[in-house]
Motif scaffolding. Structure first.
Motif, PDB file in Angstrom:
ATOM      1  N   ALA A 187     -11.624  81.200 -54.391  1.00 60.58           N
ATOM      2  CA  ALA A 187     -10.981  81.112 -55.713  1.00 60.58           C
ATOM      3  C   ALA A 187     -10.343  79.736 -55.930  1.00 60.58           C
ATOM      4  O   ALA A 187     -10.373  79.190 -57.044  1.00 60.58           O
ATOM      5  CB  ALA A 187      -9.934  82.209 -55.845  1.00 60.58           C
ATOM      6  N   LYS A 188      -9.771  79.176 -54.862  1.00 59.67           N
ATOM      7  CA  LYS A 188      -9.147  77.854 -54.966  1.00 59.67           C
ATOM      8  C   LYS A 188     -10.207  76.786 -55.278  1.00 59.67           C
ATOM      9  O   LYS A 188     -10.010  75.925 -56.154  1.00 59.67           O
ATOM     10  CB  LYS A 188      -8.435  77.511 -53.664  1.00 59.67           C
ATOM     11  CG  LYS A 188      -7.792  76.118 -53.657  1.00 59.67           C
ATOM     12  CD  LYS A 188      -7.253  75.761 -52.301  1.00 59.67           C
ATOM     13  CE  LYS A 188      -6.717  74.318 -52.276  1.00 59.67           C
ATOM     14  NZ  LYS A 188      -7.775  73.317 -52.555  1.00 59.67           N
ATOM     15  N   TYR A 189     -11.339  76.835 -54.560  1.00 63.52           N
ATOM     16  CA  TYR A 189     -12.414  75.875 -54.816  1.00 63.52           C
ATOM     17  C   TYR A 189     -12.994  76.067 -56.213  1.00 63.52           C
ATOM     18  O   TYR A 189     -13.373  75.101 -56.881  1.00 63.52           O
ATOM     19  CB  TYR A 189     -13.520  76.016 -53.763  1.00 63.52           C
ATOM     20  CG  TYR A 189     -13.140  75.514 -52.394  1.00 63.52           C
ATOM     21  CD1 TYR A 189     -12.602  74.239 -52.225  1.00 63.52           C
ATOM     22  CD2 TYR A 189     -13.311  76.306 -51.263  1.00 63.52           C
ATOM     23  CE1 TYR A 189     -12.248  73.765 -50.967  1.00 63.52           C
ATOM     24  CE2 TYR A 189     -12.959  75.849 -49.991  1.00 63.52           C
ATOM     25  CZ  TYR A 189     -12.424  74.576 -49.849  1.00 63.52           C
ATOM     26  OH  TYR A 189     -12.077  74.123 -48.615  1.00 63.52           O
ATOM     27  N   GLN A 190     -13.057  77.302 -56.669  1.00 65.41           N
ATOM     28  CA  GLN A 190     -13.568  77.595 -58.011  1.00 65.41           C
ATOM     29  C   GLN A 190     -12.654  76.973 -59.067  1.00 65.41           C
ATOM     30  O   GLN A 190     -13.123  76.381 -60.051  1.00 65.41           O
ATOM     31  CB  GLN A 190     -13.647  79.121 -58.216  1.00 65.41           C
ATOM     32  CG  GLN A 190     -14.272  79.552 -59.536  1.00 65.41           C
ATOM     33  CD  GLN A 190     -15.758  79.262 -59.613  1.00 65.41           C
ATOM     34  OE1 GLN A 190     -16.487  79.474 -58.650  1.00 65.41           O
ATOM     35  NE2 GLN A 190     -16.211  78.746 -60.751  1.00 65.41           N
ATOM     36  N   GLN A 191     -11.340  77.080 -58.828  1.00 64.58           N
ATOM     37  CA  GLN A 191     -10.370  76.484 -59.758  1.00 64.58           C
ATOM     38  C   GLN A 191     -10.492  74.956 -59.760  1.00 64.58           C
ATOM     39  O   GLN A 191     -10.490  74.334 -60.833  1.00 64.58           O
ATOM     40  CB  GLN A 191      -8.951  76.902 -59.359  1.00 64.58           C
ATOM     41  CG  GLN A 191      -7.879  76.413 -60.326  1.00 64.58           C
ATOM     42  CD  GLN A 191      -6.484  76.844 -59.896  1.00 64.58           C
ATOM     43  OE1 GLN A 191      -6.320  77.687 -59.018  1.00 64.58           O
ATOM     44  NE2 GLN A 191      -5.459  76.250 -60.513  1.00 64.58           N
ATOM     45  N   ASP A 192     -10.607  74.351 -58.580  1.00 67.74           N
ATOM     46  CA  ASP A 192     -10.777  72.894 -58.481  1.00 67.74           C
ATOM     47  C   ASP A 192     -12.041  72.449 -59.209  1.00 67.74           C
ATOM     48  O   ASP A 192     -12.057  71.412 -59.893  1.00 67.74           O
ATOM     49  CB  ASP A 192     -10.866  72.469 -57.011  1.00 67.74           C
ATOM     50  CG  ASP A 192      -9.542  72.639 -56.279  1.00 67.74           C
ATOM     51  OD1 ASP A 192      -8.519  72.849 -56.945  1.00 67.74           O
ATOM     52  OD2 ASP A 192      -9.560  72.594 -55.028  1.00 67.74           O
ATOM     53  N   PHE A 193     -13.100  73.230 -59.054  1.00 64.93           N
ATOM     54  CA  PHE A 193     -14.385  72.914 -59.686  1.00 64.93           C
ATOM     55  C   PHE A 193     -14.260  72.948 -61.210  1.00 64.93           C
ATOM     56  O   PHE A 193     -14.733  72.042 -61.916  1.00 64.93           O
ATOM     57  CB  PHE A 193     -15.445  73.911 -59.212  1.00 64.93           C
ATOM     58  CG  PHE A 193     -16.784  73.763 -59.890  1.00 64.93           C
ATOM     59  CD1 PHE A 193     -17.652  72.739 -59.538  1.00 64.93           C
ATOM     60  CD2 PHE A 193     -17.169  74.643 -60.897  1.00 64.93           C
ATOM     61  CE1 PHE A 193     -18.884  72.600 -60.164  1.00 64.93           C
ATOM     62  CE2 PHE A 193     -18.393  74.507 -61.531  1.00 64.93           C
ATOM     63  CZ  PHE A 193     -19.251  73.487 -61.168  1.00 64.93           C
ATOM     64  N   GLU A 194     -13.609  74.004 -61.725  1.00 67.38           N
ATOM     65  CA  GLU A 194     -13.462  74.148 -63.182  1.00 67.38           C
ATOM     66  C   GLU A 194     -12.611  73.023 -63.760  1.00 67.38           C
ATOM     67  O   GLU A 194     -12.906  72.500 -64.844  1.00 67.38           O
ATOM     68  CB  GLU A 194     -12.834  75.508 -63.515  1.00 67.38           C
ATOM     69  CG  GLU A 194     -13.693  76.718 -63.167  1.00 67.38           C
ATOM     70  CD  GLU A 194     -15.009  76.760 -63.932  1.00 67.38           C
ATOM     71  OE1 GLU A 194     -15.097  76.144 -65.016  1.00 67.38           O
ATOM     72  OE2 GLU A 194     -15.964  77.423 -63.451  1.00 67.38           O
ATOM     73  N   GLU A 195     -11.533  72.637 -63.033  1.00 68.94           N
ATOM     74  CA  GLU A 195     -10.675  71.544 -63.504  1.00 68.94           C
ATOM     75  C   GLU A 195     -11.442  70.224 -63.572  1.00 68.94           C
ATOM     76  O   GLU A 195     -11.347  69.476 -64.551  1.00 68.94           O
ATOM     77  CB  GLU A 195      -9.462  71.396 -62.580  1.00 68.94           C
ATOM     78  CG  GLU A 195      -8.437  72.495 -62.726  1.00 68.94           C
ATOM     79  CD  GLU A 195      -7.310  72.375 -61.716  1.00 68.94           C
ATOM     80  OE1 GLU A 195      -7.368  71.448 -60.857  1.00 68.94           O
ATOM     81  OE2 GLU A 195      -6.368  73.194 -61.766  1.00 68.94           O
ATOM     82  N   ALA A 196     -12.219  69.946 -62.511  1.00 71.83           N
ATOM     83  CA  ALA A 196     -13.001  68.704 -62.484  1.00 71.83           C
ATOM     84  C   ALA A 196     -14.059  68.710 -63.582  1.00 71.83           C
ATOM     85  O   ALA A 196     -14.276  67.686 -64.260  1.00 71.83           O
ATOM     86  CB  ALA A 196     -13.659  68.557 -61.105  1.00 71.83           C
ATOM     87  N   LYS A 197     -14.690  69.840 -63.770  1.00 75.37           N
ATOM     88  CA  LYS A 197     -15.735  69.968 -64.789  1.00 75.37           C
ATOM     89  C   LYS A 197     -15.158  69.716 -66.190  1.00 75.37           C
ATOM     90  O   LYS A 197     -15.754  68.992 -67.010  1.00 75.37           O
ATOM     91  CB  LYS A 197     -16.336  71.373 -64.720  1.00 75.37           C
ATOM     92  CG  LYS A 197     -17.478  71.618 -65.692  1.00 75.37           C
ATOM     93  CD  LYS A 197     -18.003  73.043 -65.517  1.00 75.37           C
ATOM     94  CE  LYS A 197     -19.110  73.346 -66.515  1.00 75.37           C
ATOM     95  NZ  LYS A 197     -19.584  74.747 -66.389  1.00 75.37           N
ATOM     96  N   GLU A 198     -13.977  70.282 -66.424  1.00 77.26           N
ATOM     97  CA  GLU A 198     -13.326  70.125 -67.733  1.00 77.26           C
ATOM     98  C   GLU A 198     -12.955  68.663 -67.989  1.00 77.26           C
ATOM     99  O   GLU A 198     -13.170  68.128 -69.090  1.00 77.26           O
ATOM    100  CB  GLU A 198     -12.073  71.010 -67.772  1.00 77.26           C
ATOM    101  CG  GLU A 198     -11.440  71.079 -69.156  1.00 77.26           C
ATOM    102  CD  GLU A 198     -10.241  72.016 -69.192  1.00 77.26           C
ATOM    103  OE1 GLU A 198      -9.382  71.823 -70.073  1.00 77.26           O
ATOM    104  OE2 GLU A 198     -10.147  72.919 -68.328  1.00 77.26           O
ATOM    105  N   MET A 199     -12.413  67.984 -66.968  1.00 70.73           N
ATOM    106  CA  MET A 199     -12.022  66.566 -67.130  1.00 70.73           C
ATOM    107  C   MET A 199     -13.240  65.686 -67.374  1.00 70.73           C
ATOM    108  O   MET A 199     -13.190  64.765 -68.195  1.00 70.73           O
ATOM    109  CB  MET A 199     -11.257  66.092 -65.886  1.00 70.73           C
ATOM    110  CG  MET A 199      -9.825  66.555 -65.845  1.00 70.73           C
ATOM    111  SD  MET A 199      -8.858  65.752 -64.540  1.00 70.73           S
ATOM    112  CE  MET A 199      -9.372  66.679 -63.115  1.00 70.73           C
ATOM    113  N   LEU A 200     -14.338  65.975 -66.683  1.00 68.63           N
ATOM    114  CA  LEU A 200     -15.550  65.175 -66.869  1.00 68.63           C
ATOM    115  C   LEU A 200     -16.149  65.409 -68.251  1.00 68.63           C
ATOM    116  O   LEU A 200     -16.667  64.472 -68.885  1.00 68.63           O
ATOM    117  CB  LEU A 200     -16.574  65.521 -65.782  1.00 68.63           C
ATOM    118  CG  LEU A 200     -16.235  65.050 -64.365  1.00 68.63           C
ATOM    119  CD1 LEU A 200     -17.215  65.624 -63.349  1.00 68.63           C
ATOM    120  CD2 LEU A 200     -16.238  63.525 -64.282  1.00 68.63           C
TER     121      LEU A 200
END
Length: 359
Positions: free
Chosen positions: A52-65
């Protein structure tokens, strides 16, 4: 899979709350049951939270990009987070699939190991002793306890057969793949021509079971006493301390003569009998499961040749998974982890393939 994981996490939190309740702590049986379930769920929940933590990190990075407007250095850092999080999600997902596989209910049990010399006479008996030593050293490396239940030694220092228990956490989970025919290829010391001889030894690994798990009618047992024989101590042949138990419904015979006490020999013989009867039940279940899988590593079929130990080449080959290691001496000195880990990984892959449609 993730619905199941969410429910698992909820159950985990529910158990944590119950374990903090004084009334639960004072109820020994309930407390032990909850602690056992807690121990089983902990690695699953921890891995799910990591996912879940990696999923959250992934979504945050995706949104910023996607939003854009990042300077070059910061964008590179976010891209790295995006990529590493994606890789970690895939890794955690595979690990979660393995953790969610149905657990073998016997994995945490202690085991009874039976080793018998097969084809090859004295040479097979000597190798039976080598395997007993190998498993004993492996158990020692795991800090497990071993106890000989019954032994039939030969004059040359081998064993026609030997039964012993191994007690320790996860003993069955690590040793259950050892059941089958072990083949040895070496030049016997008595061979003057230097020819390589092939001998076989049969190994059976049985989960040790409690009385409640196998119901035995005392009327189905024929118990005989006799004088111990073989390379024993001073008590050999002086008292009828050896025990032979025949299970009349099937004709199964168990003998034990290792202890001076008739009572202790009977107790050990009953332990072996219960485990053998339990093994028969398991084999029937495994036959049904194996018919649904191309190959089952842990069928425990005693007639199946599973491994060859070749002394001239210092080679060990496990025929079930096609693994060859050129470290015979280390293996015979109890270094079994590489073999065992490979067998467990292969077995997990088979189970994942069989359950693929669920994911």
């Amino acid at each position: 899979m993730f619905e199941k994981l969410k429910l698992t996490e909820e159950r985990y939190e529910e158990i944590n709350q119950q374990l903090a309740d004084p009334s639960v702590v004072s109820d020994n049986e309930r407390f032990k049951s909850l602690m056992k379930e807690h121990k089983t769920l902990t690695p699953i929940v921890e891995k799910y939270r990591e996912y879940a933590k990696y999923q959250q990190d992934f979504e945050e990075a995706k949104e910023m990009l996607n939003d854009g407007g990042l300077d070059k250095d910061f964008k590179e850092m976010v891209e790295e987070q995006y990529k590493s999080s994606q890789e970690s999600i895939e890794r955690c997902s595979e690990e979660l699939k393995i953790l969610l596989l149905p657990k073998d209910p016997n994995d945490d049990k202690n085991v009874i190991v039976e080793i018998r010399g097969g084809a090859g006479g004295d040479e097979a008996a000597l190798f039976a002793n080598s395997l007993y030593r190998m498993y004993s050293m492996y158990a020692e490396s795991k800090r497990w306890k071993t106890e000989v239940l019954n032994a039939n030694p030969t004059e040359l220092g081998g064993f026609k057969e030997i039964s012993f228990s191994i007690s320790g956490e996860g003993a069955y989970s690590r040793l259950k793949f050892e059941s089958g025919v072990h083949r040895v290829q070496r030049v016997p010391e008595t061979e003057t021509q230097g020819r390589v001889h092939t001998s076989t030894v049969t190994v059976a690994v049985l989960p040790e079971v409690e009385d409640v798990e196998v119901e035995i009618n005392p009327g189905d047992l024929q118990i005989d006493t006799y004088r111990a024989s073989g390379a024993g101590g001073q008590h050999v042949n002086k008292t009828e301390s050896a025990i032979r138990i025949t299970y009349l419904p099937t004709g199964l015979v168990v003998e034990c003569q290792d202890e001076r006490s008739q009572f202790k020999n009977k107790d050990k013989a009953m332990k072996i009998l219960r485990s053998r009867l339990y093994e028969e039940k398991l084999r029937e279940q495994n036959d049904k499961i194996a018919s649904e899988r191309k190959l089952q590593v842990g069928t425990g079929d005693r007639s199946e040749r599973i491994r060859t130990y070749n002394y001239p080449q210092s080679r060990v080959t496990d025929h079930r998974i096609g693994l060859t290691l050129y470290k015979l001496e280390q293996v015979l000195n109890g270094d079994l982890d590489e073999l065992t880990d490979a067998l467990i990984t292969f077995d997990q892959a088979e189970k994942l393939q069989a359950q693929g449609e669920n994911y």
